[in-house]
Design an enzyme around this catalytic site. Structure first.
Site, mmCIF file in Angstrom:
data_model
loop_
_atom_site.group_PDB
_atom_site.id
_atom_site.type_symbol
_atom_site.label_atom_id
_atom_site.label_comp_id
_atom_site.label_asym_id
_atom_site.label_seq_id
_atom_site.Cartn_x
_atom_site.Cartn_y
_atom_site.Cartn_z
ATOM 1 N N HIS A 19 0.811 -0.891 0.302
ATOM 2 C CA HIS A 19 -0.121 0.067 -0.189
ATOM 3 C C HIS A 19 1.400 1.181 0.141
ATOM 4 O O HIS A 19 1.352 1.146 0.924
ATOM 5 C CB HIS A 19 -1.178 0.337 0.906
ATOM 6 C CG HIS A 19 -1.915 1.177 1.169
ATOM 7 N ND1 HIS A 19 -3.310 0.497 1.631
ATOM 8 C CD2 HIS A 19 -2.285 1.825 0.826
ATOM 9 C CE1 HIS A 19 -3.742 1.437 0.822
ATOM 10 N NE2 HIS A 19 -3.513 2.567 0.971
ATOM 11 N N HIS A 21 1.240 4.807 -1.863
ATOM 12 C CA HIS A 21 0.906 5.996 -3.068
ATOM 13 C C HIS A 21 1.848 6.705 -3.757
ATOM 14 O O HIS A 21 3.037 6.801 -3.190
ATOM 15 C CB HIS A 21 0.002 7.185 -2.266
ATOM 16 C CG HIS A 21 -1.687 6.734 -2.094
ATOM 17 N ND1 HIS A 21 -2.261 6.635 -2.699
ATOM 18 C CD2 HIS A 21 -1.570 5.647 -0.550
ATOM 19 C CE1 HIS A 21 -3.492 5.526 -2.116
ATOM 20 N NE2 HIS A 21 -3.548 5.540 -1.003
ATOM 21 N N ASP A 23 2.330 9.222 -5.558
ATOM 22 C CA ASP A 23 1.633 11.014 -5.510
ATOM 23 C C ASP A 23 2.216 11.547 -3.908
ATOM 24 O O ASP A 23 2.872 12.566 -3.263
ATOM 25 C CB ASP A 23 0.839 12.189 -5.583
ATOM 26 C CG ASP A 23 -0.558 11.012 -5.423
ATOM 27 O OD1 ASP A 23 -0.608 9.834 -4.214
ATOM 28 O OD2 ASP A 23 -1.566 11.435 -5.239
ATOM 29 N N GLY A 173 -9.789 7.979 -2.356
ATOM 30 C CA GLY A 173 -10.086 8.958 -1.683
ATOM 31 C C GLY A 173 -11.447 9.224 -1.283
ATOM 32 O O GLY A 173 -11.873 8.537 -0.848
ATOM 33 N N HIS A 200 -9.584 1.031 -0.205
ATOM 34 C CA HIS A 200 -9.676 1.915 0.926
ATOM 35 C C HIS A 200 -11.680 1.675 1.207
ATOM 36 O O HIS A 200 -12.509 2.442 0.857
ATOM 37 C CB HIS A 200 -9.433 3.414 0.347
ATOM 38 C CG HIS A 200 -7.963 3.924 -0.408
ATOM 39 N ND1 HIS A 200 -7.251 3.446 -0.541
ATOM 40 C CD2 HIS A 200 -7.203 4.223 0.520
ATOM 41 C CE1 HIS A 200 -6.383 3.686 -1.158
ATOM 42 N NE2 HIS A 200 -5.861 4.276 -0.365
ATOM 43 N N GLU A 203 -11.408 3.189 6.809
ATOM 44 C CA GLU A 203 -9.730 4.337 7.135
ATOM 45 C C GLU A 203 -11.173 5.831 8.133
ATOM 46 O O GLU A 203 -10.808 5.792 9.265
ATOM 47 C CB GLU A 203 -9.354 4.887 6.400
ATOM 48 C CG GLU A 203 -8.629 5.835 6.900
ATOM 49 C CD GLU A 203 -7.700 6.537 5.375
ATOM 50 O OE1 GLU A 203 -6.628 6.623 5.801
ATOM 51 O OE2 GLU A 203 -7.935 5.917 4.194
ATOM 52 N N ASP A 281 1.457 3.346 3.281
ATOM 53 C CA ASP A 281 1.082 4.371 2.183
ATOM 54 C C ASP A 281 1.441 5.567 2.474
ATOM 55 O O ASP A 281 1.324 5.532 0.861
ATOM 56 C CB ASP A 281 -0.343 5.116 3.871
ATOM 57 C CG ASP A 281 -1.918 5.422 3.365
ATOM 58 O OD1 ASP A 281 -1.860 5.238 2.463
ATOM 59 O OD2 ASP A 281 -1.779 6.242 4.169
#
Length: 739
Positions: A19, A21, A23, A173, A200, A203, A281
């Site tokens: 996991h 990301h 960006d 998102g 996701h 959370e 993450d």
């Protein structure tokens, strides 16, 4: 004091990052070098803008820095470089496998197409795998906040890159309050193309978001999942299905998914049997590394050395790679891990002696001693596999029909005693019944099982025949409506069978049975499907029933075009987390995909045509979707052409598909289960190790709870091992890898 793994050792251990990301993990240094216009070119100042700490108050504040990181990832060279440098940074942290996730729609501000974004990202993968000691893959993300039609477009582009590095699809998102069910069509697209899915969930929102991800989107893994802590039953379901939780502890504190470290549920999840994989993450935004996350949870949650190694292995086990490559990687990585821990004077006895690692294919004691001797170099030849041995080995049969214990004479006796109007076939003797078709015999069987006495006798015969064949666990499949041709109602039938099964379970020490109620697509309409599903749910929820699942069986299989009529039933069963077995794949492999994703099939029955689709075989193997199969007339008819070249059952086993040999016994077939298994052993040229694993699959793939399955499987392992060792067999428990 319990021993700990020092940070420098943790960093050296080969890890998998699931996991991450893109960006959120690009470094501040790289952002500066890519940016032409930016608030600051001071690396320390920029890091303050894009990174957060424990004082971060919300997910919204946490996402602030993504505006900056995203602004420099709008050109092909920037995306390629970012992917490569995230992989390079990962290598420095001891990561050997990484799945980088990103959403193509966030990289279109400078005129790139989604295809252009994908090409740039794939180029970064190619660079990484050529230049770095790492396996790198991509997960493409849809976004909750976007129109579902946009998510569908992302899904359409994602699956077209599955042969170039895309291994999964995600929904990311905020806000999580927008249910993933609104994006279910996108997941339908990728499921039909056999793309793995992670979402996701749990959370920024409650447990319902996890339920929706599983029920509507068919998630194989869950990102974060913190709020699973709110629902005990859902956690049990996650354990039962082996759903992996990608746990990002530091990130969860920053986004306030949990308020503080003490409240994080990672320790409880692990102890309850959930497959937990520590992840970062966003390395840059949360200013963390994967080694740091392992070190953190070891310190704060008192994970033992074995716990730590198991979570690292969970990471390798949960990758979206092919099952065979994954199995080899697990063996290689665990060998390296144990060797490094041993050299660091860390006690590895808890790993060596833990049953969890039995299926890996390693002899840790020999690895540590440095005297590893592959079994093929030892002077030992196992005895032959005989019918007597097969009979004595414990077995499970997960598809047993009422009356399957009858012989032809018993069936004729009951049929000939029926009122004349009920004898619809002009048969005059048992000899004529013997040469009748399979369908005629099965129809007669259902016609004669119409009284309390006959049904009780049929249940008793299931037990007696099972004991005779050495079967210790059976699942009886029952269509109550089939036994209501005379005076009985469906509830009467169910009460009779339930009572008789309970009686036999109480008095029979050698065999236990459970029930799977099934509907027939040719004989039962959608309303009858739904009514029966409600009976199943009610019985299971009562906690007093022998019913463990719902089945869809019959001569006619559901295909994609027919599922729409029964979707309300399947959605109802998914909502209540009921195990479902569906007959599919007799005529085409497409119906198998529909059974899994539209029907929520936890097990498949038949699935003969999956040999036509190697990707499908790998998909079923990767997600451990068992197949009930046997060398029946239907199997022979469906696979006659391919059987001229090889055994399909052998092919399925070799590809790692969980296979459960069922007898599907008919009164016209005088073969016992032992005969059927002997045929499988002979036609598939099974070794004793392969037979040992094959028989064990029935105890792992039944519809009992996770804890009960563990008990049943362990009893099988103990009993089978004792027998085989007494008979002089060796090297039957593990698939030892060449090294």
């Amino acid at each position: 004091m319990a021993q700990k793994i020092p940070f420098n050792v943790i960093k050296s251990l080969p890890k998998a990052e699931l996991h991450c990301h893109l960006d959120g993990s690009i470094s501040a240094k790289t952002i500066i070098e890519l940016a032409k216009e930016h608030p600051t070119f001071d690396e320390a100042e920029l890091k303050k803008l894009i990174s957060v700490d424990e004082t971060c108050e919300s997910l919204i504040e946490y996402l602030r820095g993504f505006d900056i990181t995203g602004s420099v990832l709008q050109k092909p060279f920037a995306i390629t470089r970012a992917v490569y440098e995230v992989c390079k940074d990962a290598c420095a942290d001891g990561i050997r496998y990484i799945e980088i996730r990103f959403s193509p729609v966030l990289h279109l501000k400078s005129g790139l197409s989604m295809g252009g974004v994908m090409e740039a990202a794939v180029e970064g993968l190619v660079m990484s795998e050529l230049r770095l000691p790492i396996i790198a893959k991509l997960i493409v993300c849809g976004l909750r906040s976007l129109d579902p039609k946009v998510t569908e477009s992302i899904a359409e582009i994602a699956w077209r890159y599955k042969d170039r590095g895309v291994v999964g699809f995600d929904l990311a998102g905020g806000p999580e309050q927008i249910s993933s069910k609104h994006h279910r069509e996108a997941f339908s697209i990728v499921h039909n193309k056999l793309i793995n899915c992670t979402l996701h969930s749990g959370e920024a929102s409650g447990w319902q978001s996890v339920q929706d991800a599983l029920q509507y989107c068919g998630a194989h893994r869950i990102g974060h999942g913190c709020h699973l802590i709110q629902n005990d039953d859902l956690r049990k379901y996650v354990v039962d299905r082996g759903v992996t939780i990608e746990s990002c502890v530091t990130s969860n504190i920053h986004t306030k998914a949990v308020s503080n470290f003490d409240d994080h549920p990672i320790r409880q999840f692990f102890d309850e049997g959930i497959v937990i994989v520590p992840c970062t993450d966003n390395r840059t935004v949360s200013d963390c590394t994967l080694s740091g996350e392992y070190d953190l949870i070891q310190e704060k949650y008192k994970f033992s050395v074995e716990n730590m190694v198991r979570m690292i292995d969970y990471g390798w086990k949960s990758t979206f790679l092919g099952v065979k490559k994954k199995r080899r990687l697990r063996a290689e990585m665990l060998k390296e891990i144990v060797t490094k821990l041993n050299k660091a004077n860390i006690d590895v006895s808890s790993i060596i002696n833990h049953p969890y690692y039995d299926d890996v294919g390693l002899d840790f004691k020999q690895i540590i001693s440095g005297e590893s001797i592959p079994y093929w170099r030892l002077n030992h030849t196992n005895p032959p596999i005989t019918k007597e041995l097969i009979k004595r080995l414990p077995k499970a049969d997960l598809n047993v029909r009422l009356g399957s214990g009858y012989n032809i004479e018993q069936l004729w006796k009951y049929y000939s005693s029926l009122p004349k109007d009920d004898r619809v076939y002009p048969l005059k003797s048992v000899e004529e019944l013997k040469i009748a078709s399979y369908d005629v015999a099965r129809d007669i069987m259902e016609r004669v099982l119409q009284t309390k006495e006959q049904i009780e006798d049929a249940v008793d015969s299931v037990f007696s025949q099972a004991v005779s064949d050495g079967v210790t666990y059976v699942e009886i499949v029952l269509r109550p409506k089939a036994h209501t041709l005379r005076d009985l109602k469906e509830k009467d039938v169910l009460d009779i069978v339930e009572s008789r099964v309970s009686k036999n379970n109480g008095s029979n020490k050698n065999c236990k049975a459970a029930l799977v109620l099934y509907a027939n697509p040719r004989l039962d309409d959608p309303t009858q499907f739904k009514d029966l599903s409600e009976v199943v749910v009610g019985c299971i929820q009562s906690g007093k029933s022998n019913i463990v699942g719902f089945g869809v069986y019959g001569e006619e299989e559901l295909d994609a075009s027919n599922y729409k009529y029964f979707l309300s039933t399947f959605e109802y069963l998914k909502k209540h987390r009921v195990n479902v077995s569906i007959a599919s794949g007799s005529h085409s492999s497409e119906s198998i995909i529909s059974a899994v994703h539209m029907g929520g099939g936890r097990r498949l029955s038949g699935a003969f045509k999956m040999h036509e689709n190697p990707t499908l075989m790998n998909y079923l193997a990767n997600h451990r979707i068992p197949v009930e199969i046997g060398p029946t007339a239907k199997y022979d008819k469906s696979t006659s052409k391919v059987q001229k070249h090889f055994s399909p059952i052998r092919l399925f086993i070799d590809n790692g598909v969980p296979i459960v040999i069922c007898s599907f016994k008919s009164v016209l077939d005088d073969r016992s289960r032992v005969d059927v298994l002997q045929e499988v052993v002979d036609t598939c040229a099974l070794s004793i190790r392969e037979l040992y694993e094959l028989l064990g699959e029935g105890f792992k793939s039944n519809f009992q709870s996770h804890s009960e399955r563990q008990v049943l499987h362990q009893k099988y392992l103990d009993s089978a091992s004792n027998l085989l060792e007494k008979e002089g067999f060796q090297f039957y428990r593990k698939n030892t890898f060449f090294s």
